[in-house]
Write an enzyme that holds these catalytic residues in place. Structure first.
Site, short mmCIF file in Angstrom:
data_model
loop_
_atom_site.label_atom_id
_atom_site.label_comp_id
_atom_site.label_asym_id
_atom_site.label_seq_id
_atom_site.Cartn_x
_atom_site.Cartn_y
_atom_site.Cartn_z
N ARG A 92 -7.00 -18.51 -0.01
CA ARG A 92 -7.96 -19.20 -0.88
C ARG A 92 -7.22 -19.87 -2.04
O ARG A 92 -6.07 -19.52 -2.35
CB ARG A 92 -8.99 -18.21 -1.43
CG ARG A 92 -8.33 -17.17 -2.30
CD ARG A 92 -9.30 -16.16 -2.83
NE ARG A 92 -8.55 -15.20 -3.65
CZ ARG A 92 -9.07 -14.19 -4.29
NH1 ARG A 92 -10.37 -13.97 -4.23
NH2 ARG A 92 -8.33 -13.38 -5.01
N VAL A 96 -6.51 -8.75 3.33
CA VAL A 96 -7.06 -8.81 1.98
C VAL A 96 -7.26 -7.38 1.48
O VAL A 96 -7.20 -6.44 2.27
CB VAL A 96 -8.39 -9.62 1.93
CG1 VAL A 96 -8.17 -11.05 2.39
CG2 VAL A 96 -9.48 -8.96 2.77
N SER A 111 1.53 0.23 8.90
CA SER A 111 2.42 0.92 7.96
C SER A 111 3.83 0.35 8.01
O SER A 111 4.28 -0.14 9.05
CB SER A 111 2.49 2.41 8.29
OG SER A 111 3.41 3.03 7.43
N LYS A 155 -4.47 5.98 10.00
CA LYS A 155 -3.62 5.42 8.93
C LYS A 155 -3.88 6.15 7.61
O LYS A 155 -2.95 6.41 6.83
CB LYS A 155 -3.88 3.91 8.76
CG LYS A 155 -3.12 3.26 7.60
CD LYS A 155 -1.62 3.45 7.74
CE LYS A 155 -0.72 2.81 6.74
NZ LYS A 155 -1.01 2.72 5.37
N HIS A 174 -2.10 9.33 7.89
CA HIS A 174 -0.67 8.99 7.74
C HIS A 174 -0.33 8.98 6.25
O HIS A 174 0.67 9.55 5.81
CB HIS A 174 -0.40 7.61 8.37
CG HIS A 174 0.91 6.99 8.00
ND1 HIS A 174 1.16 6.44 6.76
CD2 HIS A 174 2.06 6.82 8.70
CE1 HIS A 174 2.40 5.97 6.72
NE2 HIS A 174 2.97 6.19 7.88
N ASN A 175 -1.17 8.34 5.47
CA ASN A 175 -0.90 8.25 4.03
C ASN A 175 -1.04 9.61 3.34
O ASN A 175 -0.30 9.90 2.40
CB ASN A 175 -1.83 7.22 3.38
CG ASN A 175 -1.37 5.80 3.66
OD1 ASN A 175 -0.66 5.56 4.62
ND2 ASN A 175 -1.78 4.86 2.84
N GLU A 211 2.03 11.20 4.04
CA GLU A 211 3.01 10.48 3.19
C GLU A 211 2.99 11.01 1.75
O GLU A 211 4.05 11.29 1.17
CB GLU A 211 2.66 8.99 3.23
CG GLU A 211 3.43 8.07 2.29
CD GLU A 211 2.85 6.64 2.32
OE1 GLU A 211 2.81 6.03 3.39
OE2 GLU A 211 2.43 6.14 1.24
N LYS A 270 -3.85 4.48 -4.55
CA LYS A 270 -4.89 3.49 -4.25
C LYS A 270 -6.07 4.07 -3.48
O LYS A 270 -6.99 3.35 -3.14
CB LYS A 270 -4.28 2.31 -3.48
CG LYS A 270 -3.31 1.50 -4.32
CD LYS A 270 -3.04 0.14 -3.69
CE LYS A 270 -1.67 -0.37 -4.07
NZ LYS A 270 -0.59 0.32 -3.29
C1 6PG Z 1 2.46 2.28 4.36
C2 6PG Z 1 2.03 2.74 3.00
C3 6PG Z 1 1.22 1.68 2.36
C4 6PG Z 1 1.09 1.86 0.87
C5 6PG Z 1 0.14 2.92 0.50
C6 6PG Z 1 0.54 3.59 -0.79
O1 6PG Z 1 2.19 3.03 5.27
O2 6PG Z 1 3.06 1.22 4.46
O3 6PG Z 1 1.28 3.90 3.10
O4 6PG Z 1 0.02 1.58 3.04
O5 6PG Z 1 2.33 2.10 0.33
O6 6PG Z 1 -1.07 2.28 0.33
O7 6PG Z 1 -0.58 3.97 -1.41
P1 6PG Z 1 -0.66 4.51 -2.86
O8 6PG Z 1 -0.61 3.31 -3.77
O9 6PG Z 1 -1.95 5.21 -2.87
O10 6PG Z 1 0.54 5.39 -3.09
#
Ligand code: 6PG
Length: 467
Positions: free
Chosen positions: A34, A78, A132, A187, A190-191, A194, A261
Site C-alpha cells: 500500500r 501483513v 519460521s 507455529k 513453535h514459538n 522458542e 508479540k
Molecule cells: C520465527 C519467530 C518469529 C518471531 C516471533 C518472536 O519463528 O521466525 O518465532 O515468528 O521472532 O514472533 O516473537 P516475540 O516478539 O513474541 O518474541
C-alpha cells in the site's frame, strides 16, 4: 506482460525476504504494498533491489490481482490481527472462485479457522501458513507449517517446496500439517517452545555470570554446541555474549526488559483452555512479563539482603545436565499440547513429520529436534521414549544441586525449576490432590471419589464437624 504464478501483499521485513526467495527460484512474481506517507518508497526500493525480470511491483491492488495467473495464489505478509481482515475486505471482491489466499503471519489459529469458513462460503481457499526463520530464514529458506485443504495446497506445494529450507536428507521443510488453523497453531507452539528455549539459555547465563566472564560463558556454550545440545539458539547466544561496541560488551547496554508479540502467551492460554500443563513455557512467558517491571525491580533490589550469596562455585557438568533435562521437558510439553489440540480440533498431525520440518530453517532447529523425528516414529510422546525417560531420571541429582545453587544465590531460574517440578509431579503416584478434593467438598459439596470404592461413585462429607 506475462501473468505471475504468485503474489505477495505486504513488503515488510519478512514479505521482502520471501519475495526475494521466490524471485531467486525463478517463479514469476507480483508484489503489492500500500502507499502511505511512510510506505510510498517500499515498492520502488524493492524493484531496484531485485534484478529479476520476472518480478512485477504494484501499488494498485486491482492491477496486482489482474497480473496473477489463475487460480490466483496470494500470500498476505501483513501484521496479524485486524490488518489481515482489512486486507481481505479489499481483496475478496477482486478474486474469483477457486483462488487461494495464504496468511503467512503469526495469526491466532482461531482467527484462521474463522477466516477459512468465511472464505469457504465465497468459494475461496484460505491457507494459514506458519513461517519460521526470521529475516534470514525467509530469504534463504524458512520452515513452513501449512494449514488448509489439500486441493489448495497442491496449487502452492511446488513453490513452497522450492522456497523452504531443506532437511539433512535434502527434503523441503514444509508440510501440510492439517486442515484450517493447524498450521498457525503449530507455529504458535513453535514459538512457545522458542520462548522457553531462549529463557533456559538466559537462566544458564544467569547462573554462570557471577563466576565467569562473557568470553568464558561463550566458550562454555560453544563447547555444548559441539555435541547433542547443538541448536541455533545456543549458537547465537554464544555469539551475542562476545559482541563488542568499542571496548565494551554490547549486551551490557541492552535494557533488561523482554518484549513479546503474543504467540508465547497464546501457547499458554491454549494450554490452560485444554487443561494441558506447560509450566516450562508458562514460566518463560511470565519471566518476560516480570522483566517489564523494571522500575519496581530497581527500587526493591536495593532493599534485599545481598548476604545470601553462596561461596560454592557452580558445577558445569551439573548445569549441562540440567539444561539438557529442561530442554527435553520443554519439547515434551510443546508436543503434548499439539497432540491434545489436534484431538480437540480433528487435525491429524504427524508429530514426526512436524519435528522434521523443524530441523532446518526455523528458530528452534537443533540436534535434539533431529532426534525427535525418529522418536515420534516409535513413540507417542517424548517421555514414552525409554532413553529419554531414563536420561531424565539419571539427571535428578545434578538438577537438585543446581536448584540449591540458584536458591542460595538468589538467582531466578523459573523455567528450569518448573521443568523439574513438572517431572516430579508426573512421576509421583499419590499427589496431594486428595487434600484439594476434600477442601472443595467441604466448602462447596463438590463431591469426591474414593480409592476404596468404584470410580463411578461420588461421595460428599461434612468434613469439619467431627460428630
Ligand atoms: C520465527 C519467530 C518469529 C518471531 C516471533 C518472536 O519463528 O521466525 O518465532 O515468528 O521472532 O514472533 O516473537 P516475540 O516478539 O513474541 O518474541
Amino acid at each position: 506482460m506475462h501473468k505471475s504464478h504468485f503474489g505477495i501483499i505486504g513488503l515488510g521485513v519478512m514479505g521482502r525476504s520471501l519475495a526475494k526467495n521466490i524471485a531467486g527460484n525463478s517463479y514469476p512474481l507480483s508484489v503489492y504494498n500500500r502507499i502511505t506517507p511512510s510506505e510510498k518508497e517500499v515498492i520502488p526500493t524493492f524493484m531496484k533491489e531485485v534484478t529479476s525480470k520476472s518480478v512485477q511491483g504494484f501499488t494498485d491492488l486491482s492491477s496486482f490481482v489482474d497480473s496473477l495467473a489463475s487460480p490466483r495464489r496470494v500470500l498476505l505478509m501483513v501484521n496479524a490481527g485486524t490488518a489481515v481482515d482489512h486486507v481481505l475486505e479489499n481483496l475478496i471482491p477482486l478474486l474469483a472462485p477457486g483462488d487461494i489466499i495464504i496468511d503467512g503471519g503469526n495469526s491466532h489459529y482461531q482467527d484462521t479457522q474463522r477466516r477459512v469458513s468465511f472464505l469457504q462460503d465465497k468459494q475461496l481457499h484460505f491457507i494459514g501458513a506458519g513461517i519460521s526463520g526470521g529475516e534470514e530464514g525467509a530469504l534463504k529458506g524458512p520452515s513452513m507449517m501449512i494449514g488448509g485443504d489439500s486441493e489448495a495446497y497442491s496449487h502452492v506445494q511446488p513453490i513452497f517446496e522450492a522456497m523452504a529450507a531443506k532437511d539433512v536428507k535434502g527434503k523441503p521443510c514444509v508440510t501440510l500439517i492439517g486442515t484450517d488453523g493447524s498450521g498457525h497453531f503449530v507455529k504458535t507452539v513453535h514459538n512457545g517452545i522458542e520462548y522457553a528455549e531462549m529463557q533456559l539459555l538466559a537462566e544458564c547465563y544467569a547462573l554462570l555470570v557471577p563466576s565467569y566472564s562473557y568470553p568464558e560463558i561463550a566458550a562454555i556454550f560453544k563447547e555444548w554446541n559441539k555435541g547433542t545440545l547443538q541448536s541455533y539458539l545456543l549458537e547465537i547466544t554464544a555469539d551475542i555474549l562476545i559482541k563488542k561496541e568499542g571496548d565494551d560488551y554490547l549486551i551490557d547496554k541492552v535494557l533488561d526488559k523482554a518484549g513479546s508479540k503474543g504467540t508465547g502467551s497464546w501457547t499458554s492460554q491454549t494450554a490452560f483452555q485444554l487443561g494441558i500443563p506447560t509450566p516450562t513455557i508458562n514460566a518463560a512467558v511470565l519471566a518476560r512479563y516480570m522483566s517489564s517491571f523494571h522500575k519496581e525491580r530497581s527500587t526493591w533490589s536495593s532493599k534485599v539482603s545481598k548476604t545470601m550469596k553462596s561461596e560454592d562455585t557452580i558445577n558445569l557438568e551439573d548445569l549441562k545436565t540440567t539444561y539438557t533435562f529442561a530442554r527435553i521437558i520443554n519439547h515434551h510439553q510443546g508436543f503434548q499440547l499439539i497432540k491434545e489440540a489436534a484431538k480437540e480440533n480433528n487435525w491429524e498431525i504427524d508429530l514426526s513429520e512436524l519435528a522434521r520440518i523443524w530441523t532446518s530453517g526455523c528458530i528452534i532447529k537443533s540436534k535434539f529436534m533431529e532426534s525427535l523425528v525418529q522418536t515420534f516414529k516409535n513413540s507417542e510422546s517424548i517421555l514414552e521414549d525409554f532413553d529419554h525417560f531414563n536420561s531424565l531420571v539419571s539427571s535428578e541429582k545434578s538438577i537438585v544441586s543446581i536448584l540449591k545453587y540458584a536458591l542460595s544465590n538468589r538467582t531466578s531460574i523459573a523455567s528450569i525449576s518448573n521443568s523439574y517440578d513438572y517431572f516430579i509431579s508426573l512421576t509421583t503416584a499419590r499427589s496431594s490432590a486428595h487434600i484439594i478434593q476434600a477442601q472443595r467438598d467441604e466448602f462447596g459439596a463438590h463431591t469426591y471419589k474414593r480409592i476404596d470404592r468404584p470410580i463411578d461413585q461420588s461421595f460428599t462429607t461434612k468434613w469439619t464437624s467431627n460428630g
